[in-house]
Scaffold this motif. Structure first.
Motif, PDB file in Angstrom:
ATOM      1  N   TYR A 288     -73.348 -77.276  15.284  1.00 12.49           N
ATOM      2  CA  TYR A 288     -72.465 -76.049  14.928  1.00 12.49           C
ATOM      3  C   TYR A 288     -73.178 -74.973  14.709  1.00 12.49           C
ATOM      4  O   TYR A 288     -73.090 -73.872  15.140  1.00 12.49           O
ATOM      5  CB  TYR A 288     -71.184 -76.453  14.036  1.00 12.49           C
ATOM      6  N   LEU A 289     -74.212 -75.328  13.906  1.00 12.81           N
ATOM      7  CA  LEU A 289     -75.134 -74.232  13.280  1.00 12.81           C
ATOM      8  C   LEU A 289     -76.073 -73.825  14.370  1.00 12.81           C
ATOM      9  O   LEU A 289     -76.237 -72.603  14.583  1.00 12.81           O
ATOM     10  CB  LEU A 289     -75.995 -74.682  11.962  1.00 12.81           C
ATOM     11  N   VAL A 309     -75.021 -85.009   2.974  1.00 15.54           N
ATOM     12  CA  VAL A 309     -75.471 -86.271   2.327  1.00 15.54           C
ATOM     13  C   VAL A 309     -75.295 -85.845   0.684  1.00 15.54           C
ATOM     14  O   VAL A 309     -74.620 -86.656  -0.047  1.00 15.54           O
ATOM     15  CB  VAL A 309     -76.913 -86.534   2.413  1.00 15.54           C
ATOM     16  N   SER A 310     -75.334 -84.806   0.234  1.00 21.36           N
ATOM     17  CA  SER A 310     -75.013 -84.316  -1.196  1.00 21.36           C
ATOM     18  C   SER A 310     -73.818 -84.412  -1.452  1.00 21.36           C
ATOM     19  O   SER A 310     -73.697 -84.791  -2.452  1.00 21.36           O
ATOM     20  CB  SER A 310     -76.065 -82.923  -1.553  1.00 21.36           C
ATOM     21  N   VAL A 311     -73.016 -83.949  -0.578  1.00 24.91           N
ATOM     22  CA  VAL A 311     -71.644 -83.699  -0.919  1.00 24.91           C
ATOM     23  C   VAL A 311     -70.916 -85.296  -0.960  1.00 24.91           C
ATOM     24  O   VAL A 311     -70.133 -85.665  -1.709  1.00 24.91           O
ATOM     25  CB  VAL A 311     -70.730 -82.854  -0.156  1.00 24.91           C
ATOM     26  N   ILE A 312     -71.338 -86.013   0.283  1.00 26.52           N
ATOM     27  CA  ILE A 312     -70.722 -87.391   0.501  1.00 26.52           C
ATOM     28  C   ILE A 312     -71.001 -88.168  -0.792  1.00 26.52           C
ATOM     29  O   ILE A 312     -70.295 -89.013  -1.178  1.00 26.52           O
ATOM     30  CB  ILE A 312     -71.024 -87.831   1.834  1.00 26.52           C
ATOM     31  N   THR A 313     -72.460 -88.210  -1.011  1.00 27.02           N
ATOM     32  CA  THR A 313     -72.587 -89.107  -2.084  1.00 27.02           C
ATOM     33  C   THR A 313     -72.512 -88.576  -3.545  1.00 27.02           C
ATOM     34  O   THR A 313     -72.695 -89.219  -4.532  1.00 27.02           O
ATOM     35  CB  THR A 313     -74.329 -89.224  -2.100  1.00 27.02           C
ATOM     36  N   THR A 314     -71.752 -87.381  -3.616  1.00 31.99           N
ATOM     37  CA  THR A 314     -71.300 -86.833  -4.792  1.00 31.99           C
ATOM     38  C   THR A 314     -72.412 -86.467  -5.812  1.00 31.99           C
ATOM     39  O   THR A 314     -72.207 -86.251  -7.010  1.00 31.99           O
ATOM     40  CB  THR A 314     -70.097 -87.693  -5.609  1.00 31.99           C
ATOM     41  N   THR A 315     -73.525 -86.167  -5.139  1.00 35.74           N
ATOM     42  CA  THR A 315     -74.569 -85.620  -6.013  1.00 35.74           C
ATOM     43  C   THR A 315     -74.641 -84.024  -6.295  1.00 35.74           C
ATOM     44  O   THR A 315     -74.648 -83.969  -7.464  1.00 35.74           O
ATOM     45  CB  THR A 315     -76.073 -85.912  -5.043  1.00 35.74           C
ATOM     46  N   GLY A 316     -74.098 -83.130  -5.193  1.00 31.49           N
ATOM     47  CA  GLY A 316     -73.728 -81.904  -5.681  1.00 31.49           C
ATOM     48  C   GLY A 316     -74.851 -80.892  -5.696  1.00 31.49           C
ATOM     49  O   GLY A 316     -75.000 -79.650  -6.044  1.00 31.49           O
ATOM     50  N   TYR A 317     -76.151 -81.556  -4.988  1.00 31.51           N
ATOM     51  CA  TYR A 317     -77.103 -80.448  -4.838  1.00 31.51           C
ATOM     52  C   TYR A 317     -76.814 -79.223  -3.551  1.00 31.51           C
ATOM     53  O   TYR A 317     -75.834 -79.812  -2.888  1.00 31.51           O
ATOM     54  CB  TYR A 317     -78.448 -81.063  -4.321  1.00 31.51           C
ATOM     55  N   ALA A 318     -77.361 -77.980  -3.553  1.00 27.58           N
ATOM     56  CA  ALA A 318     -77.199 -77.431  -2.419  1.00 27.58           C
ATOM     57  C   ALA A 318     -78.566 -76.870  -1.895  1.00 27.58           C
ATOM     58  O   ALA A 318     -79.524 -76.568  -2.969  1.00 27.58           O
ATOM     59  CB  ALA A 318     -76.188 -76.326  -2.942  1.00 27.58           C
ATOM     60  N   SER A 319     -78.835 -76.731  -0.671  1.00 26.85           N
ATOM     61  CA  SER A 319     -80.053 -75.756  -0.522  1.00 26.85           C
ATOM     62  C   SER A 319     -79.476 -74.538   0.132  1.00 26.85           C
ATOM     63  O   SER A 319     -80.413 -73.735   0.453  1.00 26.85           O
ATOM     64  CB  SER A 319     -80.467 -76.747   0.945  1.00 26.85           C
ATOM     65  N   GLY A 320     -78.330 -73.962  -0.122  1.00 30.60           N
ATOM     66  CA  GLY A 320     -78.009 -72.678   0.139  1.00 30.60           C
ATOM     67  C   GLY A 320     -76.434 -72.653  -0.040  1.00 30.60           C
ATOM     68  O   GLY A 320     -75.929 -73.667  -0.258  1.00 30.60           O
ATOM     69  N   ASP A 321     -75.935 -71.505   0.372  1.00 30.53           N
ATOM     70  CA  ASP A 321     -74.170 -71.233   0.260  1.00 30.53           C
ATOM     71  C   ASP A 321     -73.754 -71.651   1.444  1.00 30.53           C
ATOM     72  O   ASP A 321     -73.523 -70.790   2.435  1.00 30.53           O
ATOM     73  CB  ASP A 321     -73.915 -69.884  -0.227  1.00 30.53           C
ATOM     74  N   TYR A 322     -73.331 -72.950   1.689  1.00 34.20           N
ATOM     75  CA  TYR A 322     -73.085 -73.575   2.888  1.00 34.20           C
ATOM     76  C   TYR A 322     -71.585 -73.207   3.173  1.00 34.20           C
ATOM     77  O   TYR A 322     -71.115 -73.073   4.060  1.00 34.20           O
ATOM     78  CB  TYR A 322     -72.762 -75.184   2.956  1.00 34.20           C
ATOM     79  N   THR A 323     -70.729 -72.495   2.089  1.00 35.17           N
ATOM     80  CA  THR A 323     -69.629 -71.713   2.631  1.00 35.17           C
ATOM     81  C   THR A 323     -69.557 -70.425   3.296  1.00 35.17           C
ATOM     82  O   THR A 323     -68.588 -69.889   3.835  1.00 35.17           O
ATOM     83  CB  THR A 323     -68.646 -71.258   1.163  1.00 35.17           C
ATOM     84  N   GLN A 324     -70.959 -69.933   3.328  1.00 37.15           N
ATOM     85  CA  GLN A 324     -71.192 -68.833   4.350  1.00 37.15           C
ATOM     86  C   GLN A 324     -71.354 -69.355   5.871  1.00 37.15           C
ATOM     87  O   GLN A 324     -71.867 -68.421   6.457  1.00 37.15           O
ATOM     88  CB  GLN A 324     -72.281 -68.142   3.829  1.00 37.15           C
ATOM     89  N   TRP A 325     -71.358 -70.640   6.117  1.00 35.09           N
ATOM     90  CA  TRP A 325     -71.718 -71.065   7.355  1.00 35.09           C
ATOM     91  C   TRP A 325     -70.663 -71.137   8.507  1.00 35.09           C
ATOM     92  O   TRP A 325     -70.643 -71.382   9.606  1.00 35.09           O
ATOM     93  CB  TRP A 325     -72.264 -72.427   7.478  1.00 35.09           C
ATOM     94  N   SER A 329     -67.418 -75.368   8.767  1.00 38.74           N
ATOM     95  CA  SER A 329     -68.405 -75.966   7.607  1.00 38.74           C
ATOM     96  C   SER A 329     -67.658 -76.087   6.466  1.00 38.74           C
ATOM     97  O   SER A 329     -67.641 -77.148   5.783  1.00 38.74           O
ATOM     98  CB  SER A 329     -69.680 -75.362   7.907  1.00 38.74           C
ATOM     99  N   VAL A 330     -66.832 -75.102   6.106  1.00 36.79           N
ATOM    100  CA  VAL A 330     -65.985 -75.120   4.863  1.00 36.79           C
ATOM    101  C   VAL A 330     -65.055 -76.131   4.992  1.00 36.79           C
ATOM    102  O   VAL A 330     -65.051 -76.989   3.970  1.00 36.79           O
ATOM    103  CB  VAL A 330     -65.320 -73.652   4.777  1.00 36.79           C
ATOM    104  N   ALA A 331     -64.281 -76.097   6.028  1.00 33.67           N
ATOM    105  CA  ALA A 331     -63.361 -77.339   6.194  1.00 33.67           C
ATOM    106  C   ALA A 331     -63.954 -78.742   6.134  1.00 33.67           C
ATOM    107  O   ALA A 331     -63.565 -79.587   5.704  1.00 33.67           O
ATOM    108  CB  ALA A 331     -62.591 -77.110   7.441  1.00 33.67           C
ATOM    109  N   LEU A 332     -65.151 -79.097   6.847  1.00 29.96           N
ATOM    110  CA  LEU A 332     -65.874 -80.127   7.060  1.00 29.96           C
ATOM    111  C   LEU A 332     -66.242 -80.510   5.505  1.00 29.96           C
ATOM    112  O   LEU A 332     -66.197 -81.753   5.137  1.00 29.96           O
ATOM    113  CB  LEU A 332     -67.074 -79.973   7.871  1.00 29.96           C
ATOM    114  N   PHE A 333     -66.714 -79.462   4.661  1.00 31.51           N
ATOM    115  CA  PHE A 333     -67.418 -79.915   3.372  1.00 31.51           C
ATOM    116  C   PHE A 333     -66.105 -80.395   2.525  1.00 31.51           C
ATOM    117  O   PHE A 333     -66.378 -81.321   1.657  1.00 31.51           O
ATOM    118  CB  PHE A 333     -68.034 -78.869   2.626  1.00 31.51           C
ATOM    119  N   PHE A 334     -65.022 -79.773   2.679  1.00 28.76           N
ATOM    120  CA  PHE A 334     -63.817 -80.067   1.949  1.00 28.76           C
ATOM    121  C   PHE A 334     -63.384 -81.653   2.277  1.00 28.76           C
ATOM    122  O   PHE A 334     -62.863 -82.518   1.321  1.00 28.76           O
ATOM    123  CB  PHE A 334     -62.778 -79.299   2.282  1.00 28.76           C
TER     124      PHE A 334
END
Length: 482
Positions: A288-289, A309-325, A329-334
């Motif tokens: 998609y990207l 992987v960060s969200v699925i494993t509930t780690t919570g790191y981010a390499s950027g604001d993925y809500t701007q993708w 992507s927003v629906a997928l991350f939710f």
């Protein structure tokens, strides 16, 4: 009543002494670094150690035996007390955090959630950054220990499905529990050290490597900079992907592989399920990207895989604001926010095996519609699964979404918009960390929320970490009847 509480008080006192010891270790670090927060950790250690000593002395008994009702109370109370103790250095620090902010940050740390109320994290003294990471590292170790030794005995959590023998807390079982504890600690320490050295080799400073190793293996997600992992290159991100996935694996499986390095030890249905989900959604988001023209192919794959992987494993790191993708992507991350890692790991979420069991149950029901007189045996990992385990997975899922609806409604009553209310409740219950939207998304934090919302989310983080039922049973009148 005091005899009922005596062993609980004793164990909680031991935990307070451990917390005090960690505070003293950070105070020593602060003294070496000439950190002005050294006195804060000394004062906090003094208060916590005094409380711990009083609890150990008053609760000490020659006969140490715990029944199920005591374990429910001990599990919940220990996490609450560790959170309150962990909040003291933050509360006494020169940053003058309010008590609710200090408790929220500590609960988020000890439950390995990773939500934060702090901004400009890079300006914090090194001692406070180290303390936040230590809270997550300790919480990750506690999560694994609780998942493989206590929750199966209480018939809570997924490890019931993966145990070949029942948990027995009688005296003769103590050597087995002590052996398991040593193996868990050894595996956890080894993973942490390997992650530290890998980060250091990839270009992190030693201090950053130490902090990020503790929050990666614990799938906690606290970083040392507001940019999270966005300031590091692809080698660091791929190293983080590997160790986040290892932290989300069942530690009993990792121990088995260390003891007998055979591929057969890795033949686990929930591990396969987790890896298949990660591969599928990462490739979909990367495609998609690339189609959107936002990133080059390898860059798209790196950032898509890392953040998912960060969200699925509930780690919570981010390499950027993925809500701007984009909306997809927003629906997928939710959606993937609810998955979580494997049972018996440091990750939160609903856990992969519950989705797998629900699918097997659904498939069995469809077969029964076609063949009403047929007999179908549900198997998982090549073994039959009893109906009560399947029913408990379904009951947990129902309770989870009931709690999600309740917390969302309560947060909306406090004036928060729907996206903030829903995703803040979801990220707290799943122990992910960031939510969605401009307020609690990966580019924001939870500081702007009202105090009542922070207390509510602190409760949600504890409920999610303790698999809901462990703490909720304490609120029933039946539990307190003699």
């Amino acid at each position: 009543m005091f005899n009922f509480l005596r062993p609980i008080i004793y164990v909680c006192g031991i935990l307070m002494l451990i917390m005090a010891g960690l505070m003293l270790s950070v105070a020593l670090f602060a003294w070496i670094r000439q950190d002005p927060e050294m006195s804060v950790f000394l004062i906090s250690a003094g208060l916590v150690s005094a409380l711990g000593l009083m609890m150990v002395v008053s609760g000490r008994s020659l006969h140490f035996h715990l029944v199920a009702r005591q374990l429910y109370l001990l599990t919940s109370l220990s996490w609450v007390m560790m959170s309150l103790a962990g909040a003291l250095p933050l509360f006494f620090s020169h940053f003058e955090l309010t008590f609710v902010n200090a408790v929220f940050e500590a609960v988020s740390g000890i439950t390995t959630t990773g939500s934060t109320i702090l901004g400009k994290i890079e300006t914090l003294p090194p001692s406070l950054l180290l303390w936040r990471s230590l809270l997550q590292w300790l919480g990750g170790l506690g999560v694994v220990g609780m998942a493989v030794s206590i929750l199966p005995f209480l018939r809570v959590g997924g490890m019931r499905l993966f145990h070949t023998e029942s948990s027995d807390w009688s005296d003769k079982s103590m050597p087995r529990i002590q052996t398991l504890a040593r193996m868990l600690l050894g595996t956890y320490l080894s993973l942490s050290l390997a992650c530290l050295l890998s980060y250091w080799w990839a270009g992190m400073t030693l201090f950053d490597a130490i902090n990020h190793a503790m929050s990666t293996v614990s799938t906690g997600g606290y970083a040392t900079d507001d940019r999270s992992m966005g300031r590091f290159g692809a080698p660091v991100l791929w190293i983080s992907i590997v160790f986040m996935l290892l932290g989300a694996m069942p530690f009993t499986m990792l121990i088995g592989f260390v003891r007998r390095p055979q591929l057969a030890a890795l033949n686990n249905q929930q591990v396969k399920g987790l890896l298949m989900i990660v591969a599928a959604v990462s490739l979909a988001l990367a495609a998609y990207l690339i189609e959107q023209g936002a990133h080059a192919p390898f860059e798209a794959l790196t950032h898509a895989t890392f953040n998912l992987v960060s969200v699925i494993t509930t780690t919570g790191y981010a390499s950027g604001d993925y809500t701007q993708w984009g909306a997809f992507s927003v629906a997928l991350f939710f959606v993937v926010m609810f998955i979580g890692g494997c049972s018996g790991s440091t990750s939160g979420g609903m856990k992969v095996f519950r989705f797998q069991l629900s699918y097997l149950f659904l498939r069995s029901q469809v077969r029964k519609l076609v063949h009403p007189n047929g007999v179908f045996v549900t198997q998982y990992n090549g073994k039959p699964v009893s109906d009560d385990i399947i029913l408990s997975a379904i009951a947990f899922s129902f309770l989870f979404f009931l709690c999600l609806a309740g917390f969302t409604l309560l947060l909306s009553l406090m004036g928060l918009d729907l996206v903030t209310s829903l995703t803040a409740a979801a990220t707290a219950l799943t122990n992910v960390g960031p939510g969605l939207g401009p307020v609690v998304g990966p580019a924001g934090n939870f500081a702007a929320l009202p105090d009542a919302a922070k207390w509510l989310l602190s409760l949600a983080m504890l409920l999610g970490r303790l698999e809901l039922l462990t703490m909720m049973v304490l609120f029933t009148p039946m539990f307190w009847r003699s």
